[in-house]
Design an enzyme around this catalytic site. Structure first.
Site, PDB file in Angstrom:
ATOM      1  N   HIS A  88       7.184  -2.710 -18.419  1.00  0.00           N
ATOM      2  CA  HIS A  88       7.598  -1.396 -17.907  1.00  0.00           C
ATOM      3  C   HIS A  88       7.582  -0.335 -18.990  1.00  0.00           C
ATOM      4  CE1 HIS A  88       9.922  -4.604 -16.014  1.00  0.00           C
ATOM      5  NE2 HIS A  88      10.805  -4.520 -16.962  1.00  0.00           N
ATOM      6  N   GLU A 108      12.229  11.241 -18.080  1.00  0.00           N
ATOM      7  CA  GLU A 108      12.987  10.914 -16.866  1.00  0.00           C
ATOM      8  C   GLU A 108      13.921  12.068 -16.524  1.00  0.00           C
ATOM      9  OE1 GLU A 108      14.407   6.698 -17.469  1.00  0.00           O
ATOM     10  OE2 GLU A 108      12.944   6.589 -15.821  1.00  0.00           O
ATOM     11  N   HIS A 111       9.599   6.601 -22.233  1.00  0.00           N
ATOM     12  CA  HIS A 111       9.150   6.912 -20.873  1.00  0.00           C
ATOM     13  C   HIS A 111       8.176   8.084 -20.922  1.00  0.00           C
ATOM     14  CE1 HIS A 111      12.312   4.516 -18.783  1.00  0.00           C
ATOM     15  NE2 HIS A 111      12.994   4.788 -19.887  1.00  0.00           N
ATOM     16  N   THR A 147      18.195   3.526 -15.633  1.00  0.00           N
ATOM     17  CA  THR A 147      17.173   4.165 -14.794  1.00  0.00           C
ATOM     18  C   THR A 147      16.200   3.153 -14.205  1.00  0.00           C
ATOM     19  OG1 THR A 147      15.655   4.570 -16.637  1.00  0.00           O
ATOM     20  CG2 THR A 147      17.296   6.290 -16.171  1.00  0.00           C
ATOM     21  N   HIS A 157      14.599   6.576 -25.256  1.00  0.00           N
ATOM     22  CA  HIS A 157      15.953   6.108 -24.932  1.00  0.00           C
ATOM     23  C   HIS A 157      16.450   5.155 -26.006  1.00  0.00           C
ATOM     24  CE1 HIS A 157      15.431   6.997 -20.362  1.00  0.00           C
ATOM     25  NE2 HIS A 157      15.795   8.051 -21.055  1.00  0.00           N
ATOM     26  N   HIS A 217      13.230   2.566 -26.467  1.00  0.00           N
ATOM     27  CA  HIS A 217      11.982   2.475 -25.704  1.00  0.00           C
ATOM     28  C   HIS A 217      11.598   3.870 -25.218  1.00  0.00           C
ATOM     29  CE1 HIS A 217      15.186   2.105 -22.641  1.00  0.00           C
ATOM     30  NE2 HIS A 217      14.380   2.915 -21.971  1.00  0.00           N
TER      31      HIS A 217
HETATM   32  S1  B30 Z   1      17.418   2.959 -19.506  1.00  0.00           S
HETATM   33  O1  B30 Z   1      17.637   3.404 -20.847  1.00  0.00           O
HETATM   34  O2  B30 Z   1      18.316   3.503 -18.516  1.00  0.00           O
HETATM   35  N1  B30 Z   1      15.934   3.288 -19.079  1.00  0.00           N
HETATM   36  C1  B30 Z   1      18.094  -1.490 -19.448  1.00  0.00           C
HETATM   37  C2  B30 Z   1      18.495  -0.735 -20.540  1.00  0.00           C
HETATM   38  C3  B30 Z   1      18.264   0.629 -20.557  1.00  0.00           C
HETATM   39  C4  B30 Z   1      17.648   1.246 -19.491  1.00  0.00           C
HETATM   40  C5  B30 Z   1      17.230   0.499 -18.406  1.00  0.00           C
HETATM   41  C6  B30 Z   1      17.459  -0.882 -18.383  1.00  0.00           C
HETATM   42  C7  B30 Z   1      18.371  -2.947 -19.419  1.00  0.00           C
HETATM   43  O3  B30 Z   1      19.013  -3.466 -20.316  1.00  0.00           O
HETATM   44  N2  B30 Z   1      17.890  -3.658 -18.395  1.00  0.00           N
HETATM   45  C8  B30 Z   1      18.139  -5.065 -18.209  1.00  0.00           C
HETATM   46  C9  B30 Z   1      17.223  -5.874 -19.030  1.00  0.00           C
HETATM   47  N3  B30 Z   1      15.867  -5.934 -18.497  1.00  0.00           N
HETATM   48  C10 B30 Z   1      15.064  -6.553 -19.495  1.00  0.00           C
HETATM   49  C11 B30 Z   1      14.265  -5.582 -20.225  1.00  0.00           C
HETATM   50  O4  B30 Z   1      14.781  -4.931 -21.122  1.00  0.00           O
HETATM   51  O5  B30 Z   1      13.010  -5.419 -19.920  1.00  0.00           O
HETATM   52  C12 B30 Z   1      15.771  -6.614 -17.249  1.00  0.00           C
HETATM   53  C13 B30 Z   1      14.707  -6.053 -16.343  1.00  0.00           C
HETATM   54  O6  B30 Z   1      13.904  -5.164 -16.741  1.00  0.00           O
HETATM   55  O7  B30 Z   1      14.566  -6.436 -15.173  1.00  0.00           O
HETATM   56 CU1  B30 Z   1      12.343  -5.783 -17.941  1.00  0.00          CU
HETATM   57 ZN    ZN Z   2      14.804   4.160 -20.466  1.00  0.00          ZN
END
Ligand code: B30
Ligand code: ZN
Length: 224
Positions: A64, A95, A91, A174, A108, A89
């Site tokens: 992603h 966003e 985007h 998000t 982020h 990471h």
């Molecule tokens: S964000 O910064 O709001 N875009 C996560 C952390 C920050 C944001 C979004 C998600 C997060 O920790 N998600 C859970 C972990 N993920 C694993 C991953 O980091 O890569 C599970 C998932 O997404 O289903 Cu694939």
């Molecule tokens: Zn993010």
């Protein structure tokens, strides 16, 4: 991580609610992210201070986004709260929006609150301009396919602007599971990066931004 979600078609944001019957946050949550930053409220804002370590890190393409994982020992403090930087990471496009305007990219910096189960995510907008050495070092070695990783020598502090003046509001991850436990801190001043480096990221991830969510009854703090 095996989650079947994405940004287009049958896996797109309008279908995220189907992913997990136990978690309705993506569809029914009332404090979702991202949002358009409008009508910020004047408030006494504690300063943000970061103490992030530079070094050789693992950069992963997780399907992603491109994510750089941090070892323990990098912190962000805001008032009486301390957060630990766990990963950052990117985007494209941004966003969050500011007064309806989106930016080419948004970084982020994902932090975990050291005393609770919640997160503090610092968002920084990227715009084309002068070369940024930290972003250039990322763009030069982007892992091209999902599951791939690369080592990168990076100083994450180099991805920040001169001023850490910010807006803040309570929101969510998000991406699924869209958990509503994020203190968002959006840095007002964008960071210039080389347009060619933006293009390198966009060639891998042309659209990994969730659509804007309603602010509902939330306040955005940070007008000054
Ligand atoms: S964000 O910064 O709001 N875009 C996560 C952390 C920050 C944001 C979004 C998600 C997060 O920790 N998600 C859970 C972990 N993920 C694993 C991953 O980091 O890569 C599970 C998932 O997404 O289903 Cu694939
Ligand atoms: Zn993010």
């Amino acid at each position: 991580d095996g989650a079947h979600w994405g940004y287009t078609g049958q896996e797109g944001p309008e279908h995220w609610a189907d992913l997990d019957r136990k978690n309705f946050a993506c569809s029914a949550g009332t404090q979702q992210s991202p949002i358009d930053i409008t009508d910020a409220v004047k408030a006494d804002m504690p300063r943000i201070a970061v103490d992030w370590q530079k070094g050789r890190r693992k950069m992963v393409n997780n399907g992603h986004t491109i994510q750089i994982n941090m070892p323990e020992g990098s912190t962000l403090t805001r008032g009486d709260r301390t957060f630990e930087l766990i990963q950052f990471h990117f985007h494209a496009p941004s966003e969050h929006r500011v007064a309806g305007k989106s930016f080419p990219m948004e970084t982020h910096f994902v932090h975990k609150d050291t005393k609770s189960d919640s997160f503090g995510v610092m968002g920084v907008f990227l715009i084309p301009g002068a070369t940024n050495a930290s972003f250039a070092s990322v763009a030069a070695v982007l892992p091209a396919w999902p599951g791939a990783s690369m080592a990168v020598d990076i100083d994450p502090t180099g991805l920040l602007p001169a001023s850490l003046s910010y807006w803040t509001y309570e929101g969510s991850l998000t991406t699924p599971p869209c958990t509503e436990n994020v203190q968002w801190m959006l840095v007002k001043e964008p960071v210039e990066v080389d347009a060619a480096d933006i293009a390198r990221f966009v060639s891998l991830y042309p659209q990994n931004a969730r659509p804007i969510r309603s602010p509902n009854r939330r306040f955005i703090l940070g007008f000054d």
